[in-house]
Design a protein around this motif. Structure first.
Motif, PDB file in Angstrom:
ATOM      1  N   MET A 119       0.803  -1.220   0.000  1.00 50.95           N
ATOM      2  CA  MET A 119       0.000   0.000   0.000  1.00 50.95           C
ATOM      3  C   MET A 119       0.838   1.275   0.000  1.00 50.95           C
ATOM      4  SD  MET A 119      -3.186  -0.494  -0.384  1.00 50.95           S
ATOM      5  CE  MET A 119      -3.764   1.138   0.078  1.00 50.95           C
ATOM      6  N   ASP A 120       2.101   1.191   0.387  1.00 54.64           N
ATOM      7  CA  ASP A 120       2.932   2.396   0.464  1.00 54.64           C
ATOM      8  C   ASP A 120       2.969   3.156  -0.864  1.00 54.64           C
ATOM      9  OD1 ASP A 120       4.911   1.986   3.196  1.00 54.64           O
ATOM     10  OD2 ASP A 120       3.894   0.228   2.364  1.00 54.64           O
ATOM     11  N   ALA A 121       2.845   2.420  -1.989  1.00 55.39           N
ATOM     12  CA  ALA A 121       2.906   3.050  -3.311  1.00 55.39           C
ATOM     13  C   ALA A 121       1.736   3.995  -3.549  1.00 55.39           C
ATOM     14  CB  ALA A 121       2.940   1.986  -4.400  1.00 55.39           C
ATOM     15  N   PHE A 122       0.712   3.936  -2.701  1.00 56.31           N
ATOM     16  CA  PHE A 122      -0.464   4.793  -2.856  1.00 56.31           C
ATOM     17  C   PHE A 122      -0.465   5.941  -1.842  1.00 56.31           C
ATOM     18  CE2 PHE A 122      -1.425   0.560  -4.355  1.00 56.31           C
ATOM     19  CZ  PHE A 122      -1.968   0.802  -5.611  1.00 56.31           C
ATOM     20  N   HIS A 123       0.638   6.111  -1.131  1.00 56.76           N
ATOM     21  CA  HIS A 123       0.742   7.179  -0.136  1.00 56.76           C
ATOM     22  C   HIS A 123       0.546   8.534  -0.819  1.00 56.76           C
ATOM     23  CE1 HIS A 123       2.330   9.819   2.962  1.00 56.76           C
ATOM     24  NE2 HIS A 123       2.314   8.797   3.810  1.00 56.76           N
ATOM     25  N   PRO A 124      -0.268   9.419  -0.237  1.00 61.06           N
ATOM     26  CA  PRO A 124      -0.554  10.694  -0.910  1.00 61.06           C
ATOM     27  C   PRO A 124       0.681  11.535  -1.198  1.00 61.06           C
ATOM     28  CG  PRO A 124      -1.360  10.691   1.364  1.00 61.06           C
ATOM     29  CD  PRO A 124      -1.011   9.287   1.028  1.00 61.06           C
ATOM     30  N   ALA A 125       1.706  11.443  -0.364  1.00 60.51           N
ATOM     31  CA  ALA A 125       2.892  12.278  -0.561  1.00 60.51           C
ATOM     32  C   ALA A 125       3.556  11.996  -1.905  1.00 60.51           C
ATOM     33  CB  ALA A 125       3.886  12.059   0.571  1.00 60.51           C
ATOM     34  N   ILE A 126       3.567  10.723  -2.307  1.00 58.68           N
ATOM     35  CA  ILE A 126       4.179  10.358  -3.588  1.00 58.68           C
ATOM     36  C   ILE A 126       3.486  11.081  -4.735  1.00 58.68           C
ATOM     37  CG2 ILE A 126       4.498   8.462  -5.244  1.00 58.68           C
ATOM     38  CD1 ILE A 126       4.902   6.604  -2.882  1.00 58.68           C
ATOM     39  N   HIS A 127       2.187  11.074  -4.718  1.00 53.19           N
ATOM     40  CA  HIS A 127       1.404  11.584  -5.839  1.00 53.19           C
ATOM     41  C   HIS A 127       1.319  13.108  -5.808  1.00 53.19           C
ATOM     42  CE1 HIS A 127       0.711   7.407  -6.551  1.00 53.19           C
ATOM     43  NE2 HIS A 127       0.373   7.287  -5.280  1.00 53.19           N
ATOM     44  N   GLU A 128       1.306  13.678  -4.634  1.00 54.52           N
ATOM     45  CA  GLU A 128       1.368  15.136  -4.526  1.00 54.52           C
ATOM     46  C   GLU A 128       2.715  15.649  -5.027  1.00 54.52           C
ATOM     47  OE1 GLU A 128       0.557  15.911  -0.447  1.00 54.52           O
ATOM     48  OE2 GLU A 128      -1.525  15.192  -0.566  1.00 54.52           O
ATOM     49  N   ALA A 129       3.755  14.849  -4.835  1.00 53.97           N
ATOM     50  CA  ALA A 129       5.087  15.265  -5.275  1.00 53.97           C
ATOM     51  C   ALA A 129       5.172  15.378  -6.792  1.00 53.97           C
ATOM     52  CB  ALA A 129       6.144  14.276  -4.767  1.00 53.97           C
ATOM     53  N   ARG A 130       4.341  14.609  -7.475  1.00 54.30           N
ATOM     54  CA  ARG A 130       4.355  14.693  -8.940  1.00 54.30           C
ATOM     55  C   ARG A 130       3.413  15.784  -9.448  1.00 54.30           C
ATOM     56  NH1 ARG A 130       4.051   9.721 -13.365  1.00 54.30           N
ATOM     57  NH2 ARG A 130       5.380  10.780 -14.890  1.00 54.30           N
ATOM     58  N   GLY A 131       2.249  15.876  -8.865  1.00 51.63           N
ATOM     59  CA  GLY A 131       1.384  17.011  -9.156  1.00 51.63           C
ATOM     60  C   GLY A 131       0.227  16.788 -10.102  1.00 51.63           C
ATOM     61  N   PHE A 132       0.062  15.582 -10.657  1.00 53.91           N
ATOM     62  CA  PHE A 132      -1.078  15.343 -11.534  1.00 53.91           C
ATOM     63  C   PHE A 132      -2.309  15.030 -10.688  1.00 53.91           C
ATOM     64  CE2 PHE A 132       2.335  14.030 -14.590  1.00 53.91           C
ATOM     65  CZ  PHE A 132       2.082  15.014 -15.542  1.00 53.91           C
ATOM     66  N   PRO A 133      -3.361  15.842 -10.767  1.00 60.26           N
ATOM     67  CA  PRO A 133      -4.529  15.610  -9.907  1.00 60.26           C
ATOM     68  C   PRO A 133      -5.229  14.288 -10.185  1.00 60.26           C
ATOM     69  CG  PRO A 133      -4.981  17.359 -11.519  1.00 60.26           C
ATOM     70  CD  PRO A 133      -3.512  17.069 -11.588  1.00 60.26           C
ATOM     71  N   GLN A 134      -5.249  13.845 -11.438  1.00 56.34           N
ATOM     72  CA  GLN A 134      -5.913  12.571 -11.749  1.00 56.34           C
ATOM     73  C   GLN A 134      -5.172  11.409 -11.107  1.00 56.34           C
ATOM     74  OE1 GLN A 134      -4.936  14.859 -13.973  1.00 56.34           O
ATOM     75  NE2 GLN A 134      -6.684  15.471 -15.239  1.00 56.34           N
ATOM     76  N   GLN A 135      -3.845  11.460 -11.113  1.00 57.69           N
ATOM     77  CA  GLN A 135      -3.043  10.425 -10.469  1.00 57.69           C
ATOM     78  C   GLN A 135      -3.322  10.387  -8.975  1.00 57.69           C
ATOM     79  OE1 GLN A 135       1.219  10.472 -11.390  1.00 57.69           O
ATOM     80  NE2 GLN A 135       1.705   9.979  -9.264  1.00 57.69           N
ATOM     81  N   SER A 136      -3.347  11.549  -8.349  1.00 57.67           N
ATOM     82  CA  SER A 136      -3.634  11.616  -6.910  1.00 57.67           C
ATOM     83  C   SER A 136      -5.025  11.089  -6.610  1.00 57.67           C
ATOM     84  CB  SER A 136      -3.498  13.056  -6.415  1.00 57.67           C
ATOM     85  OG  SER A 136      -2.158  13.502  -6.496  1.00 57.67           O
ATOM     86  N   ALA A 137      -5.997  11.383  -7.495  1.00 54.35           N
ATOM     87  CA  ALA A 137      -7.375  10.940  -7.274  1.00 54.35           C
ATOM     88  C   ALA A 137      -7.485   9.422  -7.341  1.00 54.35           C
ATOM     89  CB  ALA A 137      -8.298  11.582  -8.293  1.00 54.35           C
ATOM     90  N   VAL A 138      -6.775   8.796  -8.295  1.00 54.97           N
ATOM     91  CA  VAL A 138      -6.785   7.329  -8.370  1.00 54.97           C
ATOM     92  C   VAL A 138      -6.215   6.740  -7.089  1.00 54.97           C
ATOM     93  CG1 VAL A 138      -5.847   5.308  -9.559  1.00 54.97           C
ATOM     94  CG2 VAL A 138      -6.677   7.263 -10.892  1.00 54.97           C
ATOM     95  N   ALA A 139      -5.078   7.260  -6.638  1.00 62.73           N
ATOM     96  CA  ALA A 139      -4.454   6.751  -5.416  1.00 62.73           C
ATOM     97  C   ALA A 139      -5.389   6.904  -4.227  1.00 62.73           C
ATOM     98  CB  ALA A 139      -3.142   7.492  -5.162  1.00 62.73           C
ATOM     99  N   GLU A 140      -6.077   8.037  -4.151  1.00 63.50           N
ATOM    100  CA  GLU A 140      -6.999   8.257  -3.034  1.00 63.50           C
ATOM    101  C   GLU A 140      -8.150   7.264  -3.060  1.00 63.50           C
ATOM    102  OE1 GLU A 140      -9.746  11.766  -0.998  1.00 63.50           O
ATOM    103  OE2 GLU A 140      -8.719  12.140  -2.899  1.00 63.50           O
ATOM    104  N   ARG A 141      -8.719   7.052  -4.241  1.00 60.41           N
ATOM    105  CA  ARG A 141      -9.824   6.098  -4.330  1.00 60.41           C
ATOM    106  C   ARG A 141      -9.354   4.687  -3.991  1.00 60.41           C
ATOM    107  NH1 ARG A 141     -11.200   9.453  -8.834  1.00 60.41           N
ATOM    108  NH2 ARG A 141     -10.321   7.986 -10.348  1.00 60.41           N
ATOM    109  N   MET A 142      -8.154   4.332  -4.415  1.00 59.36           N
ATOM    110  CA  MET A 142      -7.617   3.011  -4.075  1.00 59.36           C
ATOM    111  C   MET A 142      -7.412   2.876  -2.565  1.00 59.36           C
ATOM    112  SD  MET A 142      -7.053   1.166  -6.965  1.00 59.36           S
ATOM    113  CE  MET A 142      -5.666   0.065  -6.672  1.00 59.36           C
ATOM    114  N   ARG A 143      -6.888   3.922  -1.949  1.00 54.94           N
ATOM    115  CA  ARG A 143      -6.709   3.882  -0.489  1.00 54.94           C
ATOM    116  C   ARG A 143      -8.058   3.720   0.214  1.00 54.94           C
ATOM    117  NH1 ARG A 143      -3.436   8.357  -1.524  1.00 54.94           N
ATOM    118  NH2 ARG A 143      -4.952   9.762  -0.526  1.00 54.94           N
ATOM    119  N   ASN A 144      -9.052   4.469  -0.244  1.00 52.92           N
ATOM    120  CA  ASN A 144     -10.371   4.380   0.378  1.00 52.92           C
ATOM    121  C   ASN A 144     -10.997   3.005   0.182  1.00 52.92           C
ATOM    122  OD1 ASN A 144     -10.164   7.043   1.176  1.00 52.92           O
ATOM    123  ND2 ASN A 144     -11.350   7.847  -0.546  1.00 52.92           N
ATOM    124  N   THR A 145     -10.847   2.465  -1.013  1.00 56.29           N
ATOM    125  CA  THR A 145     -11.409   1.158  -1.313  1.00 56.29           C
ATOM    126  C   THR A 145     -10.770   0.069  -0.457  1.00 56.29           C
ATOM    127  OG1 THR A 145     -11.814   1.846  -3.592  1.00 56.29           O
ATOM    128  CG2 THR A 145     -11.850  -0.512  -3.154  1.00 56.29           C
TER     129      THR A 145
END
Length: 512
Positions: free
Chosen positions: A232-258
Motif C-alpha cells: 500500500m505504500d505506493a499509494f501514499h498521498p505524498a508520492i502523488h502530490e510530489a508529482r502534481g497530476f490531480p488525476q493520479q492523486s485521485a486514483v491513489a486516493e480512491r484506491m486507499r479508500n477502497t
C-alpha cells in the motif's frame, strides 16, 4: 424531462435521454430562433439570391444553380443519393444519440429548417423510433454525410428504424404512432446531413461507457491488490502530490479508500520491498488515462452544443456564410486519444492477470486451478486477455492521420473521425472483457487468501460478483463466465462499489 435549448446539453443529459430513455421537450425561445432562420431562407428563395445549399448543387456541384421549382427535389435527391452507408448498424443507443445531437444543433437557429422538422425529430426521441444507420461510409468531413442521410431518410418516411424491440420500415413505425413523414424543403436536407453527429454520438456513448469502466478498473485492481498482497505504500498521498497530476492523486486516493481496513494488503518491507509496475504504478497509468478522458469530455461537451452544418445563417439572413464547421478534426483527435487511453486500462490489467495466474510470480495455486495439472484453471483466460489486448493495439492506430480527397478534390482533407469513434467503441468492449477476466481471477485469488480479511468495500464487491461468477472448483466453459461478468460490468451501476453503507455508484463516482 430534459429541456433542449441548443446551448445547454450535457453528457449527463445525454446519458439520461439515450441510456435511460428520458423524454425531451423543446424550449420555446429556441423554437423562435428556428422560425426566424427559416424566414431568412424563404426570403433568399423568394428574392432569387444564389446561396450554396439552398439553390445550388453540393460539393463540386456548388456552382450549379438550381431553379426555384426544383429546390424541394434537390433536397430529396441529396438524401437518397447520400444514403450510401454500409455494414452493421450503429447500436440503437448511438442512433438515439445521433437524433438528439442533430436536433440540438438545429435548435441553435443557424440552419434554416422549419420548426415542424425539429418537432418531428423530438417525436422520434419521445416515441423511441430510432433510425437504422449503417456504421461504415463516413469520411468525417462535409459532415457525417452517409450516416446522417440514413437518419434523414426516416423523416421522409423511408429507410428502417428500431421500434418496440424490432427493426421495421419507418413508414410502419409512423403508422403505429400516428406520425407523418415530411417533404423536405429548401436547405432542410443539407441542414440534416452536414454535421459531426455520427462521430460525436458514438464518441459520447463511448465516453459514458469508458468513464464507468475506468472507475470499475480501480475496484478490480483493488481486488487484485488483495489477491497478490500488494504493498500500500505506493499509494501514499505524498508520492502523488510530489508529482502534481490531480488525476493520479485521485486514483491513489480512491484506491486507499477502497482498500481501507484490508488485512490482505501489506506494507513496504513486510513481504517484499517493491511490487511490479502493474501494481505499484496503477495511479500513474490509470491517472494518465483519466487525463485523456478529461480532455475528451471537454471536446465532446463543446461539440454537442455546436453548429456544425453549412452554410450558417446569421443576422436574420443578412449574413449567410459557407464555412467548414462540419469538419470532424477536433472529435477525430479526441477519439484517437481516447482509444489509446482506454487500451492502456486493458494493457496493464492483462499484466495483473499474468501475475495472478503465473506460479513463478506468486504463491497462489498455479493458474488458480483447483487441481493443478489435472485441471488448467485460468490458464487460457490469460491467453484470451492477451489476444484482446493485441487486437486493441491494432484498433488504437490513429484514424485521424489519414485523409483521402473526395468530391473531385473539392473536399481534399477529411478527418476520418467516425472511424476513430467506431474503433474507440470496439476497444472499450475489449477492455471490459479483459477487466472481467482480471475480476474473475482476482476473486479466486482473494478466496484463497481468506475473504474474511478483505476490506469492507472489496468484500461487498466480492459477494455481489460471486452471484455472477461462482468459485472455480473445477474446470468449466469459462467463456460463459467471462461474458456473464462482462455483461454485469456493463449494466451494473449501483450495488457493486460501496465505500459506505449506501453502496451507490454515484456516491463513489463523486470522488473521481
Amino acid at each position: 424531462m430534459v429541456v433542449l435549448t441548443g446551448e445547454t446539453l450535457t453528457l449527463d443529459d445525454i446519458r439520461k435521454i439515450c441510456l435511460e430513455g428520458e423524454r425531451i421537450v423543446l424550449k420555446p425561445e429556441s423554437m423562435r430562433k428556428v422560425e426566424q432562420s427559416r424566414e431568412a431562407v424563404l426570403k433568399i428563395v423568394s428574392d432569387k439570391k444564389t446561396v450554396y445549399g439552398i439553390n445550388t448543387g453540393f460539393g463540386k456541384f456548388s456552382d450549379v444553380v438550381i431553379g426555384e421549382d426544383d429546390v424541394n427535389e434537390l433536397q430529396l435527391n441529396l438524401i437518397r443519393s447520400h444514403a450510401c452507408g454500409v455494414g452493421d448498424p450503429f447500436p440503437e443507443q448511438v442512433s438515439r444519440a445521433m437524433v438528439l445531437l442533430r436536433l440540438n444543433a438545429l435548435l441553435k437557429g443557424f440552419s434554416g429548417i422549419r420548426p415542424i422538422l425539429a418537432e418531428l425529430l423530438a417525436e422520434l426521441l419521445n416515441q423511441h423510433i430510432h433510425p437504422v444507420i449503417p456504421q461504415q461510409g463516413s469520411l468525417g468531413a462535409s459532415g457525417d454525410l452517409a450516416p446522417l442521410s440514413h437518419l434523414a431518410l426516416v423523416l421522409i418516411g423511408e429507410g428502417k428504424v428500431f421500434y418496440s424491440g424490432n427493426v421495421c420500415k419507418a413508414s410502419e413505425a409512423f403508422h403505429h404512432t400516428g406520425l407523418s413523414p415530411l417533404i423536405l424543403e429548401a436547405k432542410e436536407g443539407l441542414a440534416l446531413i452536414n454535421g459531426t453527429q455520427a462521430m460525436t454520438a458514438m464518441g459520447v456513448i463511448s465516453y459514458l461507457e469508458a468513464e464507468q469502466l475506468a472507475l470499475q478498473s480501480e475496484m478490480i485492481a483493488s481486488l487484485t491488490m488483495e489477491g497478490l498482497e500488494g504493498i500500500m505504500d505506493a499509494f501514499h498521498p505524498a508520492i502523488h502530490e510530489a508529482r502534481g497530476f490531480p488525476q493520479q492523486s485521485a486514483v491513489a486516493e480512491r484506491m486507499r479508500n477502497t482498500l481501507a481496513g484490508s488485512k490482505l494488503v501489506t506494507r513496504q518491507g513486510e513481504k517484499r520491498m517493491q511490487d511490479a509496475y502493474s501494481l505499484r504504478c496503477i495511479p500513474q497509468v490509470h491517472g494518465a488515462s483519466w487525463q485523456a478522458l478529461d480532455y475528451v469530455k471537454e471536446k465532446l461537451e463543446i461539440e454537442t452544443n455546436a453548429a456544425t452544418d453549412n452554410p450558417l445563417i446569421f443576422d436574420g439572413g443578412q449574413t449567410v456564410i459557407s464555412g467548414g464547421n462540419f469538419h470532424g478534426q477536433p472529435i477525430a483527435l479526441a477519439m484517437d486519444f481516447m482509444k489509446i487511453a482506454m487500451a492502456e486500462f486493458a494493457s496493464i490489467s492483462e499484466r495483473r492477470i499474468e501475475r495472478l495466474v503465473n506460479p513463478q510470480l506468486n504463491d497462489l495455486p498455479p493458474f488458480l486451478s483447483a487441481q493443478p495439472g489435472l485441471q488448467s484453471g485460468a490458464m487460457i483466460m490469460q491467453y484470451c486477455a492477451a489476444s484482446l489486448v493485441s487486437e486493441n493495439k491494432t484498433l488504437a492506430h490513429p484514424a485521424s492521420v489519414d485523409s483521402i480527397p473526395s468530391s473531385a478534390n473539392q473536399e481534399d482533407h477529411v478527418s476520418m473521425g467516425t472511424i476513430a469513434a467506431r474503433h474507440c467503441f470496439s476497444i472499450i468492449q475489449n477492455v471490459r472483457r479483459v477487466l472481467a477476466i482480471e475480476c474473475i481471477c482476482a476473486l479466486q485469488a482473494v478466496q484463497y487468501r481468506g475473504i474474511e480479511r478483505m476490506a469492507t468495500a472489496t468484500r461487498v464487491f466480492y459477494d455481489e460478483a460471486r452471484e455472477i461468477v461462482p468459485s472455480i472448483t473445477q474446470d468449466r466453459v469459462f467463456s460463459e463466465d467471462i461474458e456473464n461478468m462482462t455483461e454485469w460490468l456493463k449494466k451494473n451501476k449501483a450495488g457493486w462499489t460501496a465505500l459506505n453503507e449506501g453502496r451507490e455508484f454515484e456516491r463513489w463516482k463523486q470522488n473521481a
